[in-house]
Design a protein around this motif. Structure first.
Motif, PDB file in Angstrom:
ATOM      1  N   SER A   1       0.826  -1.205   0.000  1.00  0.00           N
ATOM      2  CA  SER A   1       0.000   0.000   0.000  1.00  0.00           C
ATOM      3  C   SER A   1       0.861   1.257   0.000  1.00  0.00           C
ATOM      4  O   SER A   1       1.790   1.401   0.799  1.00  0.00           O
ATOM      5  CB  SER A   1      -0.916  -0.005   1.232  1.00  0.00           C
ATOM      6  OG  SER A   1      -1.571   1.234   1.361  1.00  0.00           O
ATOM      7  N   ASP A   2       0.541   2.184  -0.922  1.00  0.00           N
ATOM      8  CA  ASP A   2       1.288   3.444  -0.998  1.00  0.00           C
ATOM      9  C   ASP A   2       1.059   4.314   0.232  1.00  0.00           C
ATOM     10  O   ASP A   2       1.846   5.218   0.515  1.00  0.00           O
ATOM     11  CB  ASP A   2       0.874   4.214  -2.256  1.00  0.00           C
ATOM     12  CG  ASP A   2       1.323   3.516  -3.532  1.00  0.00           C
ATOM     13  OD1 ASP A   2       2.302   2.741  -3.460  1.00  0.00           O
ATOM     14  OD2 ASP A   2       0.693   3.732  -4.577  1.00  0.00           O
ATOM     15  N   ALA A   3      -0.026   4.037   0.946  1.00  0.00           N
ATOM     16  CA  ALA A   3      -0.345   4.851   2.116  1.00  0.00           C
ATOM     17  C   ALA A   3       0.563   4.530   3.296  1.00  0.00           C
ATOM     18  O   ALA A   3       0.638   5.297   4.255  1.00  0.00           O
ATOM     19  CB  ALA A   3      -1.806   4.635   2.515  1.00  0.00           C
ATOM     20  N   MET A   4       1.262   3.408   3.220  1.00  0.00           N
ATOM     21  CA  MET A   4       2.119   2.987   4.322  1.00  0.00           C
ATOM     22  C   MET A   4       3.568   3.394   4.082  1.00  0.00           C
ATOM     23  O   MET A   4       4.092   3.282   2.972  1.00  0.00           O
ATOM     24  CB  MET A   4       2.071   1.464   4.497  1.00  0.00           C
ATOM     25  CG  MET A   4       0.807   0.948   5.140  1.00  0.00           C
ATOM     26  SD  MET A   4       0.943  -0.830   5.475  1.00  0.00           S
ATOM     27  CE  MET A   4      -0.660  -1.153   6.212  1.00  0.00           C
ATOM     28  N   SER A   5       4.218   3.836   5.149  1.00  0.00           N
ATOM     29  CA  SER A   5       5.638   4.132   5.097  1.00  0.00           C
ATOM     30  C   SER A   5       6.428   2.839   4.883  1.00  0.00           C
ATOM     31  O   SER A   5       6.018   1.778   5.352  1.00  0.00           O
ATOM     32  CB  SER A   5       6.072   4.786   6.418  1.00  0.00           C
ATOM     33  OG  SER A   5       7.467   4.698   6.589  1.00  0.00           O
ATOM     34  N   PRO A   6       7.567   2.918   4.188  1.00  0.00           N
ATOM     35  CA  PRO A   6       8.420   1.720   4.040  1.00  0.00           C
ATOM     36  C   PRO A   6       8.908   1.183   5.392  1.00  0.00           C
ATOM     37  O   PRO A   6       9.365   0.037   5.466  1.00  0.00           O
ATOM     38  CB  PRO A   6       9.595   2.240   3.202  1.00  0.00           C
ATOM     39  CG  PRO A   6       9.073   3.434   2.500  1.00  0.00           C
ATOM     40  CD  PRO A   6       8.092   4.061   3.436  1.00  0.00           C
ATOM     41  N   LEU A   7       8.796   1.996   6.430  1.00  0.00           N
ATOM     42  CA  LEU A   7       9.228   1.577   7.765  1.00  0.00           C
ATOM     43  C   LEU A   7       8.070   1.073   8.624  1.00  0.00           C
ATOM     44  O   LEU A   7       8.261   0.751   9.796  1.00  0.00           O
ATOM     45  CB  LEU A   7       9.924   2.743   8.476  1.00  0.00           C
ATOM     46  CG  LEU A   7      11.181   3.284   7.796  1.00  0.00           C
ATOM     47  CD1 LEU A   7      11.764   4.435   8.608  1.00  0.00           C
ATOM     48  CD2 LEU A   7      12.217   2.192   7.612  1.00  0.00           C
ATOM     49  N   HIS A   8       6.882   0.992   8.041  1.00  0.00           N
ATOM     50  CA  HIS A   8       5.720   0.470   8.760  1.00  0.00           C
ATOM     51  C   HIS A   8       5.979  -0.995   9.137  1.00  0.00           C
ATOM     52  O   HIS A   8       6.643  -1.726   8.389  1.00  0.00           O
ATOM     53  CB  HIS A   8       4.474   0.574   7.873  1.00  0.00           C
ATOM     54  CG  HIS A   8       3.194   0.294   8.593  1.00  0.00           C
ATOM     55  ND1 HIS A   8       2.743  -0.985   8.841  1.00  0.00           N
ATOM     56  CD2 HIS A   8       2.260   1.130   9.129  1.00  0.00           C
ATOM     57  CE1 HIS A   8       1.585  -0.934   9.503  1.00  0.00           C
ATOM     58  NE2 HIS A   8       1.274   0.336   9.678  1.00  0.00           N
ATOM     59  N   PRO A   9       5.481  -1.437  10.302  1.00  0.00           N
ATOM     60  CA  PRO A   9       5.715  -2.836  10.705  1.00  0.00           C
ATOM     61  C   PRO A   9       5.308  -3.875   9.663  1.00  0.00           C
ATOM     62  O   PRO A   9       5.891  -4.961   9.621  1.00  0.00           O
ATOM     63  CB  PRO A   9       4.861  -2.970  11.977  1.00  0.00           C
ATOM     64  CG  PRO A   9       4.846  -1.599  12.559  1.00  0.00           C
ATOM     65  CD  PRO A   9       4.798  -0.667  11.375  1.00  0.00           C
ATOM     66  N   ARG A  10       4.332  -3.546   8.811  1.00  0.00           N
ATOM     67  CA  ARG A  10       3.923  -4.501   7.786  1.00  0.00           C
ATOM     68  C   ARG A  10       4.738  -4.374   6.498  1.00  0.00           C
ATOM     69  O   ARG A  10       4.570  -5.186   5.579  1.00  0.00           O
ATOM     70  CB  ARG A  10       2.429  -4.340   7.472  1.00  0.00           C
ATOM     71  CG  ARG A  10       1.544  -4.799   8.619  1.00  0.00           C
ATOM     72  CD  ARG A  10       0.113  -5.057   8.184  1.00  0.00           C
ATOM     73  NE  ARG A  10      -0.677  -5.569   9.288  1.00  0.00           N
ATOM     74  CZ  ARG A  10      -0.726  -6.842   9.662  1.00  0.00           C
ATOM     75  NH1 ARG A  10      -0.026  -7.740   8.992  1.00  0.00           N
ATOM     76  NH2 ARG A  10      -1.471  -7.217  10.677  1.00  0.00           N
ATOM     77  N   ARG A  11       5.642  -3.379   6.453  1.00  0.00           N
ATOM     78  CA  ARG A  11       6.427  -3.202   5.239  1.00  0.00           C
ATOM     79  C   ARG A  11       7.922  -3.347   5.458  1.00  0.00           C
ATOM     80  O   ARG A  11       8.640  -3.840   4.586  1.00  0.00           O
ATOM     81  CB  ARG A  11       6.143  -1.820   4.626  1.00  0.00           C
ATOM     82  CG  ARG A  11       4.715  -1.642   4.131  1.00  0.00           C
ATOM     83  CD  ARG A  11       4.656  -0.566   3.067  1.00  0.00           C
ATOM     84  NE  ARG A  11       5.396  -0.948   1.877  1.00  0.00           N
ATOM     85  CZ  ARG A  11       5.616  -0.127   0.844  1.00  0.00           C
ATOM     86  NH1 ARG A  11       5.177   1.115   0.880  1.00  0.00           N
ATOM     87  NH2 ARG A  11       6.288  -0.551  -0.204  1.00  0.00           N
ATOM     88  N   ILE A  12       8.409  -2.929   6.633  1.00  0.00           N
ATOM     89  CA  ILE A  12       9.837  -2.958   6.865  1.00  0.00           C
ATOM     90  C   ILE A  12      10.365  -4.390   6.776  1.00  0.00           C
ATOM     91  O   ILE A  12       9.724  -5.348   7.226  1.00  0.00           O
ATOM     92  CB  ILE A  12      10.186  -2.342   8.245  1.00  0.00           C
ATOM     93  CG1 ILE A  12      11.699  -2.165   8.373  1.00  0.00           C
ATOM     94  CG2 ILE A  12       9.625  -3.186   9.389  1.00  0.00           C
ATOM     95  CD1 ILE A  12      12.100  -1.354   9.595  1.00  0.00           C
TER      96      ILE A  12
END
Length: 283
Positions: free
Chosen positions: A89-100
């Motif tokens: 999701s573009d709405a999430m930061s790359p450092l979000h727990p689901r993305r990092i």
């Protein structure tokens, strides 16, 4: 009563879990109530010297022989905190727990390979932990819910071997409940660190916090505290791995060996494809 297959492996004199149907002296109930209190207080139950030394030695020798023979999958892939596919999701930061993406590395010997290693005369983990009534009754009673052993052919139990430089980064387990049996602590590093009942809090973070002191500061308002128990060979520990952020810090000297046993509140639960591929090399 304990079965003849487990009497020489489990330390029943210290942990009379085989007396759950005939607790004449009250020792089983005393153990159970103390364990429940520890779980409710700390989110964690530690059972030092649960496995007898001979069983520890046989299991350790078996696992080291399998490692020597080249058995196992050396997992070096990165993963997110929830051990599922990266949320794009573009709405999430790359450092979000689901993305990092966090780096972990260890050698994993799966259940299928461990059960085939009969030449070492090691305890059969299926019989010892997954189908032994006294064990299943005790852990279900401590967790205060009926538990079913995982039926995953690879991940129902497995051995972890951490060499120098290896470690297991922050994550929540896919299985609801985990039991870890320590066979060989590392000489330095390899500390087990976990934050009980923290999943909802971490899910609310916009960015994953990685420094252990910063995590402690972030969760302090929620009255949570990072646990760092000291564990020795033969120790068994129970915790809610799906609900508790945890890791094994980098091993800096020696080799750390443990066995993970997995249980769920529903029967016939298996690992998802993401976890099988990332940590077991199963495609």
């Amino acid at each position: 009563m304990a079965s003849k297959d487990t009497i020489n492996y489990i330390n029943y004199s210290k942990y009379p879990i085989d007396q759950f149907e005939n607790d004449v002296d009250g020792k089983y109930n005393y153990l159970l109530q103390n364990s429940i209190k520890q779980m409710n207080r700390d989110g964690f139950v530690s059972l030092p010297s649960f496995l007898l030394p001979d069983a520890v030695d046989k299991l350790t020798s078996c696992i080291l022989k399998l490692e020597e023979d080249g058995v196992g999958f050396y997992s070096t892939d990165s993963h997110n905190v929830f051990l599922d596919a990266d949320d794009q999701s573009d709405a999430m930061s790359p450092l979000h727990p689901r993305r990092i993406q966090l780096d972990s590395s260890k050698l994993i010997i799966n259940a299928s390979d461990l059960l085939l290693a009969k030449e070492a005369q090691a305890p059969n983990l299926d019989e010892l932990f997954m189908s032994q009534r006294s064990v299943l009754n005790f852990i279900s009673s401590v967790m205060q819910t009926k538990l079913y052993p995982s039926t995953d052919p690879y991940g129902k139990f497995y051995a972890n071997i951490f060499r120098e430089g290896d470690g297991l980064n922050y994550h929540f387990d896919r299985s609801e409940y985990s039991i870890s049996l320590i066979l060989q602590p590392s000489e330095e590093g390899g500390e087990f660190q976990f934050l009980p009942n923290s999943r909802t809090i971490v899910e609310g973070w916009d960015e994953m916090i990685l420094d252990i002191d910063d995590i402690a500061e972030a969760v302090a308002p929620h009255s949570l505290e990072m646990k760092r128990p000291k564990l020795a060979a033969g120790d068994l520990y129970l915790f809610r791995g799906q609900n508790s952020l945890h890791r094994v810090s980098e091993i800096t000297k020696g080799k750390r060996i443990n066995i993970i046993l997995t249980y769920n509140t529903e029967p016939d639960v298996r690992l998802n494809q993401y976890t099988l591929q990332k940590f077991f090399g199963v495609i």
